[in-house]
Design a protein around this motif. Structure first.
Motif, PDB file in Angstrom:
ATOM      1  N   GLU A 197     -45.290 -10.117   7.712  1.00  0.00           N
ATOM      2  CA  GLU A 197     -45.895  -9.350   6.623  1.00  0.00           C
ATOM      3  C   GLU A 197     -44.873  -8.430   5.973  1.00  0.00           C
ATOM      4  O   GLU A 197     -44.859  -8.266   4.742  1.00  0.00           O
ATOM      5  CB  GLU A 197     -47.086  -8.543   7.154  1.00  0.00           C
ATOM      6  N   ARG A 198     -44.030  -7.824   6.773  1.00  0.00           N
ATOM      7  CA  ARG A 198     -43.004  -6.934   6.223  1.00  0.00           C
ATOM      8  C   ARG A 198     -42.059  -7.691   5.300  1.00  0.00           C
ATOM      9  O   ARG A 198     -41.626  -7.162   4.264  1.00  0.00           O
ATOM     10  CB  ARG A 198     -42.226  -6.283   7.369  1.00  0.00           C
ATOM     11  N   LEU A 199     -41.769  -8.955   5.671  1.00  0.00           N
ATOM     12  CA  LEU A 199     -40.855  -9.772   4.871  1.00  0.00           C
ATOM     13  C   LEU A 199     -41.573 -10.535   3.765  1.00  0.00           C
ATOM     14  O   LEU A 199     -40.944 -11.260   3.017  1.00  0.00           O
ATOM     15  CB  LEU A 199     -40.131 -10.765   5.788  1.00  0.00           C
ATOM     16  N   ARG A 200     -42.902 -10.378   3.700  1.00  0.00           N
ATOM     17  CA  ARG A 200     -43.723 -11.076   2.712  1.00  0.00           C
ATOM     18  C   ARG A 200     -43.563 -12.585   2.835  1.00  0.00           C
ATOM     19  O   ARG A 200     -43.509 -13.311   1.829  1.00  0.00           O
ATOM     20  CB  ARG A 200     -43.372 -10.610   1.304  1.00  0.00           C
ATOM     21  N   ALA A 201     -43.471 -13.060   4.051  1.00  0.00           N
ATOM     22  CA  ALA A 201     -43.362 -14.496   4.300  1.00  0.00           C
ATOM     23  C   ALA A 201     -44.737 -15.139   4.221  1.00  0.00           C
ATOM     24  O   ALA A 201     -45.734 -14.567   4.666  1.00  0.00           O
ATOM     25  CB  ALA A 201     -42.743 -14.742   5.670  1.00  0.00           C
ATOM     26  N   ALA A 202     -44.787 -16.338   3.663  1.00  0.00           N
ATOM     27  CA  ALA A 202     -46.047 -17.076   3.567  1.00  0.00           C
ATOM     28  C   ALA A 202     -46.219 -17.947   4.805  1.00  0.00           C
ATOM     29  O   ALA A 202     -45.316 -18.690   5.188  1.00  0.00           O
ATOM     30  CB  ALA A 202     -46.049 -17.939   2.305  1.00  0.00           C
ATOM     31  N   TYR A 203     -47.391 -17.848   5.425  1.00  0.00           N
ATOM     32  CA  TYR A 203     -47.663 -18.639   6.620  1.00  0.00           C
ATOM     33  C   TYR A 203     -49.163 -18.873   6.733  1.00  0.00           C
ATOM     34  O   TYR A 203     -49.973 -18.208   6.078  1.00  0.00           O
ATOM     35  CB  TYR A 203     -47.142 -17.931   7.876  1.00  0.00           C
ATOM     36  N   ASN A 204     -49.550 -19.827   7.572  1.00  0.00           N
ATOM     37  CA  ASN A 204     -50.961 -20.126   7.778  1.00  0.00           C
ATOM     38  C   ASN A 204     -51.607 -18.998   8.577  1.00  0.00           C
ATOM     39  O   ASN A 204     -51.245 -18.748   9.722  1.00  0.00           O
ATOM     40  CB  ASN A 204     -51.110 -21.457   8.517  1.00  0.00           C
ATOM     41  N   ARG A 205     -52.569 -18.340   7.974  1.00  0.00           N
ATOM     42  CA  ARG A 205     -53.186 -17.162   8.585  1.00  0.00           C
ATOM     43  C   ARG A 205     -54.481 -17.479   9.330  1.00  0.00           C
ATOM     44  O   ARG A 205     -55.117 -16.580   9.865  1.00  0.00           O
ATOM     45  CB  ARG A 205     -53.474 -16.118   7.507  1.00  0.00           C
ATOM     46  N   SER A 206     -54.898 -18.736   9.345  1.00  0.00           N
ATOM     47  CA  SER A 206     -56.181 -19.068   9.961  1.00  0.00           C
ATOM     48  C   SER A 206     -56.074 -19.286  11.469  1.00  0.00           C
ATOM     49  O   SER A 206     -57.068 -19.170  12.181  1.00  0.00           O
ATOM     50  CB  SER A 206     -56.774 -20.313   9.302  1.00  0.00           C
ATOM     51  N   PHE A 207     -54.886 -19.615  11.969  1.00  0.00           N
ATOM     52  CA  PHE A 207     -54.712 -19.848  13.403  1.00  0.00           C
ATOM     53  C   PHE A 207     -53.238 -19.724  13.755  1.00  0.00           C
ATOM     54  O   PHE A 207     -52.362 -19.692  12.876  1.00  0.00           O
ATOM     55  CB  PHE A 207     -55.225 -21.239  13.808  1.00  0.00           C
ATOM     56  N   HIS A 208     -52.959 -19.647  15.043  1.00  0.00           N
ATOM     57  CA  HIS A 208     -51.597 -19.749  15.542  1.00  0.00           C
ATOM     58  C   HIS A 208     -51.626 -20.531  16.842  1.00  0.00           C
ATOM     59  O   HIS A 208     -52.692 -20.832  17.382  1.00  0.00           O
ATOM     60  CB  HIS A 208     -50.966 -18.362  15.743  1.00  0.00           C
TER      61      HIS A 208
END
Length: 288
Positions: free
Chosen positions: A234-245
């Motif tokens: 979040e600090r780096l404003r990276a885009a990633y899948n937020r629904s699961f890990h």
């Protein structure tokens, strides 16, 4: 991982060539034959392929070579990304391990590139990850020890993935998916399971944000490192899948020292390898 790994077969000493070794030999032979065929076609160069109505053209040659190149590409890509465990990998108790390419590494995480792979999976509903994974583990272990339509017994691979939904509440159960990596010999045509609660999962080519940690993969520790990784992303404003890990485990409960676990988030779009507020990468090039 002690919450759910009940049984784990240790890696036996090699007594014969592995299926992947045989497969690689066959692949090498097939590639050699195709290359020889290409060389012969280039040397022969029939006149009718090179001239059409008095005009020199390469279209016919291209159409002739295209099927050959297509077969060659399919053979080269058939290996997938499941390979033998090495001293440099985290897979110290299994013969085969999921391979990857390291894209970059920072102080907080690393970015890896994985090729498409096939997994055998099952779901379990529970209030805690460890309980759900324990329920699912036995089904998958029965599958690799012969509970499939061919009665095939497979070696345990690493890592094991637990798909963990992000939106969970303490008073509500969540659905956890446990995934065993299929050995290289069964990546293309795995034996169908006899248990209808098992299914195959196709993971595509993907870039993954990875944070590793030691000790045991418990619900609390997995959530903690997932939080630390997402805070940095979040600090780096990276885009990633937020629904699961994914909670990722490499070791059996019998291993007490030098354990390794990971948290994965799938990148969406180009992976962020540097801090946009820093003029230089977090690590010099080439540093692991």
């Amino acid at each position: 991982m002690s919450e759910f790994f009940i049984i784990w077969r240790p890696r036996p000493p090699a007594r014969h060539r592995s299926p992947q070794s045989i497969r690689r030999s066959r692949l090498s032979a097939a590639v050699s034959i195709l290359l020889l065929l290409l060389l012969l076609l280039l040397l022969l160069r029939p006149a009718f392929l090179w001239r059409v109505e008095g005009t020199r053209t390469h279209g016919a040659v291209t159409m002739l070579f295209l099927p050959v190149w297509a077969v060659l590409v399919l053979l080269l890509s058939a290996e997938g990304s499941v390979g033998p465990s090495t001293n440099g990998s985290f897979c110290t108790e299994s013969k085969e391990c999921l391979e990857y390419q390291l894209v970059c590494k920072t102080d907080e995480y690393e970015v890896r590139r994985y090729s498409a792979t096939r997994w055998v999976s099952t779901d379990a509903e529970a209030y805690f990850m460890g309980v759900g994974a324990a329920m699912a583990f036995r089904r998958l272990f029965q599958y690799i020890t012969g509970a499939n339509e061919r009665g095939v017994q497979m070696e345990m691979t690493a890592p094991v993935l637990v798909k963990i939904p992000e939106e969970t509440r303490m008073w509500e159960p969540a659905v956890y998916s446990l995934n065993f990596l299929l050995p290289a010999a069964y990546q293309e045509k795995p034996p169908p399971p006899t248990n209808d609660k098992l299914y195959f999962t196709e993971l595509p080519d993907m870039d993954v944000y990875v944070r590793g940690y030691g000790g045991w993969m418990l619900s609390v520790t997995s959530r903690l490192h997932a939080h630390l990784l997402t805070r940095e992303l979040e600090r780096l404003r990276a885009a990633y899948n937020r629904s699961f890990h994914y909670g990722v485990g490499y070791d059996s409960p019998l291993k007490l020292l030098n354990r390794h676990n990971e948290v994965w988030y799938i990148a969406e779009g180009p992976a962020v390898c540097t801090d946009p507020r820093e003029p230089t990468p977090a690590h010099p090039p080439g540093r692991r």
